[in-house]
Design an enzyme around this catalytic site. Structure first.
Site, PDB file in Angstrom:
ATOM      1  N   LYS A  15      87.788  43.980  56.978  1.00 29.17           N
ATOM      2  CA  LYS A  15      87.973  42.538  56.810  1.00 29.17           C
ATOM      3  C   LYS A  15      87.916  41.821  58.167  1.00 29.17           C
ATOM      4  CE  LYS A  15      90.676  43.074  52.534  1.00 29.17           C
ATOM      5  NZ  LYS A  15      91.990  42.838  51.875  1.00 29.17           N
ATOM      6  N   TYR A  55      86.935  38.663  44.289  1.00 37.71           N
ATOM      7  CA  TYR A  55      88.373  38.581  43.990  1.00 37.71           C
ATOM      8  C   TYR A  55      88.647  37.854  42.677  1.00 37.71           C
ATOM      9  CZ  TYR A  55      89.801  40.520  48.515  1.00 37.71           C
ATOM     10  OH  TYR A  55      90.028  41.351  49.583  1.00 37.71           O
ATOM     11  N   ASN A 126      95.507  42.611  55.622  1.00 34.89           N
ATOM     12  CA  ASN A 126      95.664  44.071  55.513  1.00 34.89           C
ATOM     13  C   ASN A 126      94.404  44.842  55.922  1.00 34.89           C
ATOM     14  OD1 ASN A 126      94.159  43.483  53.258  1.00 34.89           O
ATOM     15  ND2 ASN A 126      95.710  44.114  51.774  1.00 34.89           N
ATOM     16  N   HIS A 129      89.532  46.580  52.764  1.00 37.89           N
ATOM     17  CA  HIS A 129      89.450  46.620  51.308  1.00 37.89           C
ATOM     18  C   HIS A 129      88.920  47.986  50.904  1.00 37.89           C
ATOM     19  CE1 HIS A 129      88.447  45.692  47.144  1.00 37.89           C
ATOM     20  NE2 HIS A 129      87.311  46.345  47.376  1.00 37.89           N
ATOM     21  N   GLU A 140      81.969  46.318  42.325  1.00 35.46           N
ATOM     22  CA  GLU A 140      81.977  45.832  43.711  1.00 35.46           C
ATOM     23  C   GLU A 140      80.744  46.305  44.487  1.00 35.46           C
ATOM     24  OE1 GLU A 140      85.736  47.232  45.167  1.00 35.46           O
ATOM     25  OE2 GLU A 140      86.894  45.796  43.968  1.00 35.46           O
TER      26      GLU A 140
HETATM   27  P1  DAT Z   1      94.100  45.814  46.884  1.00 32.38           P
HETATM   28  O1  DAT Z   1      93.382  45.097  47.988  1.00 32.38           O
HETATM   29  O2  DAT Z   1      95.118  46.793  47.418  1.00 32.38           O
HETATM   30  O3  DAT Z   1      93.176  46.439  45.869  1.00 32.38           O
HETATM   31  P2  DAT Z   1      94.540  43.633  45.004  1.00 32.38           P
HETATM   32  O4  DAT Z   1      93.182  43.911  44.470  1.00 32.38           O
HETATM   33  O5  DAT Z   1      95.677  43.518  44.036  1.00 32.38           O
HETATM   34  O6  DAT Z   1      94.973  44.724  46.098  1.00 32.38           O
HETATM   35  O7  DAT Z   1      94.530  42.286  45.842  1.00 32.38           O
HETATM   36  C1  DAT Z   1      93.428  41.962  46.669  1.00 32.38           C
HETATM   37  C2  DAT Z   1      93.931  41.344  47.944  1.00 32.38           C
HETATM   38  O8  DAT Z   1      94.686  40.156  47.659  1.00 32.38           O
HETATM   39  C3  DAT Z   1      94.896  42.227  48.738  1.00 32.38           C
HETATM   40  O9  DAT Z   1      94.233  43.139  49.575  1.00 32.38           O
HETATM   41  C4  DAT Z   1      95.692  41.221  49.507  1.00 32.38           C
HETATM   42  C5  DAT Z   1      95.764  40.018  48.581  1.00 32.38           C
HETATM   43  N1  DAT Z   1      97.026  40.004  47.848  1.00 32.38           N
HETATM   44  C6  DAT Z   1      97.356  40.755  46.766  1.00 32.38           C
HETATM   45  N2  DAT Z   1      98.600  40.483  46.354  1.00 32.38           N
HETATM   46  C7  DAT Z   1      99.077  39.531  47.208  1.00 32.38           C
HETATM   47  C8  DAT Z   1     100.316  38.811  47.325  1.00 32.38           C
HETATM   48  N3  DAT Z   1     101.332  39.032  46.465  1.00 32.38           N
HETATM   49  N4  DAT Z   1     100.453  37.925  48.342  1.00 32.38           N
HETATM   50  C9  DAT Z   1      99.429  37.687  49.198  1.00 32.38           C
HETATM   51  N5  DAT Z   1      98.243  38.326  49.140  1.00 32.38           N
HETATM   52  C10 DAT Z   1      98.072  39.226  48.166  1.00 32.38           C
HETATM   53 MG    MG Z   2      91.853  45.565  44.532  1.00 30.58          MG
END
Ligand code: DAT
Ligand code: MG
Length: 170
Positions: A15, A55, A126, A129, A140
């Site tokens: 990222k 997303y 974070n 991805h 994806e």
């Molecule tokens: P991941 O990236 O671990 O697959 P995800 O698909 O649920 O997790 O979410 C995508 C991204 O969205 C994640 O990397 C960071 C952001 N995100 C998820 N939950 C969040 C939250 N509660 N607050 C802020 N950002 C969040």
């Molecule tokens: Mg995810």
């Protein structure tokens, strides 16, 4: 890879915070622990359409707009590195090294635990991805890469003839 048991592909994105912090090398080195093979890689300037499509499962969440801005690079630099890793159990192996979504809950030795942070605004920076499951991975990878960009595209393909405008070197 065709012969490998549980052969899978998974999408990895370094990222914009990862690029801004020059973490690409470290991240690729960490992922090499998996012994998976890189079957595609490229630098991408993420458009709004691509970000929203990627997303789309999070549309409606309070953090959605910030997440879109973050992946488009508005907080760091407007580029990401997209990679496809392939091999046995690729999806879980990569997720394990990445660590939990919330960088403060991620194992300290995981990529997100070591390099991620939550901003005062609440954005999960974070760093990486990684596809969460086989269904996400296929969706994806097809969103980010065309068949010609992968060394070993395992999904069914069709050949089409089309007229397109493209740039070439002068
Ligand atoms: P991941 O990236 O671990 O697959 P995800 O698909 O649920 O997790 O979410 C995508 C991204 O969205 C994640 O990397 C960071 C952001 N995100 C998820 N939950 C969040 C939250 N509660 N607050 C802020 N950002 C969040
Ligand atoms: Mg995810």
């Amino acid at each position: 890879m065709g012969e490998t048991k549980n052969a899978e592909l998974t999408l990895v994105i370094v990222k914009p915070d990862g690029l801004k912090k020059s973490l690409t090398g470290n991240i690729i080195t960490r992922l090499a622990e998996t012994k998976l093979v890189i079957v595609g890689s490229k630098m991408v300037r993420v458009s709004r359409d691509l970000a929203v499509e990627h997303y789309k499962h999070l549309q409606g969440k309070p953090f959605f707009e910030d997440l879109i801005k973050y992946i488009m690079g508005e907080y760091h630099t407007k580029r990401v590195m997209a990679l496809v890793y392939g091999g046995a159990d690729a999806i879980q192996k990569v997720r394990d090294i990445c660590g939990s979504t919330n960088p403060e809950e991620a194992q300290p030795v995981s990529i997100r635990g070591a390099y991620g942070r939550i901003t005062t605004k609440g954005v999960f920076e974070n760093v990486i991805h990684a596809s969460a499951n086989a269904e996400d991975a296929e969706r994806e990878i097809k969103l980010w890469f065309g068949p010609d960009e992968l060394i070993d595209p395992i999904y069914p393909m069709v050949e089409v003839e089309e007229t397109i405008r493209r740039k070439k070197w002068k």
